[in-house]
Write an enzyme that holds these catalytic residues in place. Sequence first.
Site, PDB file in Angstrom:
ATOM      1  CB  CYS A 351      -1.016  -0.005   1.138  1.00 56.77           C
ATOM      2  SG  CYS A 351      -0.537  -0.849   2.629  1.00 56.77           S
ATOM      3  NE  ARG A 380       3.052  -8.897   5.410  1.00 55.70           N
ATOM      4  CZ  ARG A 380       1.725  -9.035   5.350  1.00 55.70           C
ATOM      5  NH1 ARG A 380       1.113  -9.875   6.185  1.00 55.70           N
ATOM      6  NH2 ARG A 380       1.009  -8.357   4.473  1.00 55.70           N
ATOM      7  CD  GLN A 398      -0.549  -8.534   0.590  1.00 52.45           C
ATOM      8  OE1 GLN A 398      -0.029  -7.465   0.286  1.00 52.45           O
ATOM      9  NE2 GLN A 398      -1.239  -8.691   1.710  1.00 52.45           N
ATOM     10  CG  ASP A 400      -2.265  -5.460  -1.964  1.00 47.26           C
ATOM     11  OD1 ASP A 400      -3.398  -5.508  -1.461  1.00 47.26           O
ATOM     12  OD2 ASP A 400      -1.258  -5.096  -1.353  1.00 47.26           O
ATOM     13  CG  HIS A 402      -4.002  -0.330  -2.153  1.00 43.17           C
ATOM     14  ND1 HIS A 402      -2.966  -1.141  -2.543  1.00 43.17           N
ATOM     15  CD2 HIS A 402      -4.191  -0.569  -0.832  1.00 43.17           C
ATOM     16  CE1 HIS A 402      -2.532  -1.834  -1.500  1.00 43.17           C
ATOM     17  NE2 HIS A 402      -3.262  -1.505  -0.451  1.00 43.17           N
ATOM     18  CE  LYS A 485     -11.003  -6.863   9.593  1.00 36.94           C
ATOM     19  NZ  LYS A 485      -9.800  -7.709   9.531  1.00 36.94           N
ATOM     20  CG  HIS A 531      -6.067  -1.062   2.500  1.00 37.15           C
ATOM     21  ND1 HIS A 531      -4.710  -0.973   2.330  1.00 37.15           N
ATOM     22  CD2 HIS A 531      -6.426   0.023   3.233  1.00 37.15           C
ATOM     23  CE1 HIS A 531      -4.254   0.106   2.941  1.00 37.15           C
ATOM     24  NE2 HIS A 531      -5.289   0.730   3.498  1.00 37.15           N
TER      25      HIS A 531
END
Length: 665
Positions: A351, A380, A398, A400, A402, A485, A531
């Site tokens: 992000c 991670r 991910q 991902d 945004h 969320k 997100h």
Amino acid sequence: MTDAVSYPADGFALFPDRSVVALRVNGELKDLATVVEQADAVEPVTIDSPDGLAILRHSTAHVLAQAVQRIHPQANLGIGPPVTDGFYYDFGVEHPFTPEDIKAIDKEMQRIVREGQRFVRRVVTEEEARVELVDEPFKLELIDLKGGGAADKAEGASVEVGAGELTIYDNVDRDGQTLWKDLCRGPHLPNTRMIGNGWALQRIAGAYWRGSEKNPQLQRIYGTAWPTKDELRAYQTRLEEAAKRDHRKLGKELDLFSFPDEIGSGLSVWHPRGGVVRGEMEQHARRRHIEGGYTYVYTPHISKQDLFLQSNHLVTYKEGMFPPIHLDEERDEQGEITKHGQDYYLKPMNCPMHILIYKERARSYRDLPMRLAENGTVYRNELSGALHGLTRVRGFTQDDSHLFVTPEQLEEEATRVLEFVISMLRDFGLEDFELELSMRDDEKEKWIGSDEFWEHSTDALRNVALASGLKLTEVPGEAAFYGPKIDLKTRDAIGRTWQLSTVQVDPNLPERFELEYTDRDGQKKRPIMIHRALFGSIERFFAILLEHYAGAFPVWLAPVQVVGIPVAEDFADYLGDVIAQLRAAGVRAELDHSDDRMQKKIRTHTTQKVPLQLIAGAQDQSAGTVSFRFRDGSQENGVPIADAVRRVRDAIASHALVNTAEDFS
């Protein structure tokens, strides 16, 4: 409740049904022995409810701990919380538990259950608790953490200490004698006999105290508990089926991926066949995203520390990040530093970099919503004991996205996102969904942002969830500190629930990075960031699909979609021409040229879960046909070649799961 009850009254008087094991009084879980007033809002908690199952399992964990200390008096108690489908308890012991130890502990637990000991709650001061638990160093440490976020500093600690009063539960026999005790918040079953015979001990594992490798390693005993023996047996059957479907086992058998020791724990490599499946997943998702108005971006794997300081990851998430890499330092010939370097970090999330893309130039309301997507690999620093195949790794990708939206666009865009996510997951054969809305609670000091923002954004997500028609559970207090969320959960082929996609509202990062857009009135305003992860982790989603299908993927995902098996070598060229036609049509088709007999070839490719086997002999060659054999052993003979090619292509295009002749009709 009934008017015939005289108040004050306890739960035994209010709810004589033996399935009731606890109370919810004014919203809080309490023991069944709790005395209530008529003005209290009281609800029964049955043993088969989620709260009732957690109470059953936590009570069984106490029985486990009592049994261990009866057999090993010097064992120190760690933490024993309920977990999904069971419980565990950690112990500090001189020597690891053996299978023989577990058998003895099991028998002792049976005795304790039959004794019908009562669980009796007792409020104590911190000083009293320290005196009573002076020989329990881990419990003393939890007392020191009380009120200071114990649940965040020790996994499972919330079952023992919290911000409220400190309590100990005594196990009391029929004569009123205390036989054992444990630091605990409760509630518990009224007595051990209610545990019944629907429980079992499962396995032993090592676990570091409070999850840190710097702390002592304890012995963890896992168990499960259910209201009845039949429910226990049904659960054990599900476990047996899950073991057959374990993605780590299937990954090896089907030659899909591995974790070479030379690379490091939690870091996977994808073999050619696994790469085919992953490639299909990514390419399909990419096509759908582009159709849905997303733009793909690419960002580096590493960044200066300043970026993660500004995003606050180096404050709130530092323990989850890999150590820094020091770069750009220069020295002269004498070794003296002439230019100081700086620290770089492997990115734990994408992000902040997407935010920088947004911030690269001025934005107008006409640019919004702005939808950025990336298959971004993140890192991670997971503890080695937490790693688990592809579902918990140190490096993963991910899918991902945004989205940057105006406040007015939030509800409409969140609706589009949820519809898109559900549609995409259905493309992969998942159909059973439910939603969870994580909201703030009344402890307002835990949350940032105005009441207006929280009300507006929570209402928007609630409207989106309700409009979906899916089951919705609202969970106060589980929101991120900056916004609500929606989590989407799915059930797989054997009934397990997996959390997959998330839609997270975030005004915090736009504020931290001072993002702006120019609105219609010419004023500068802050966008809201959404997100959105669809798979979450491509590796984890692959593992879920692999277990869901037990390795027998739909035709479009199968590493090899069609394999040709000639009845004899004389028909290899004929069948090879059919395979060539399939390959020209974009089908992943192979011809088995091996010297194995036909029956062995069939067994080999059935074991490899190839969905479609093409077999041809003299009759097929003379008629211009082929025969299909399917995973279950069923067969369809005499299919003209052109028809066979068309039907294979149709099965791929429709994402069909083909295991039988009926599936292919």
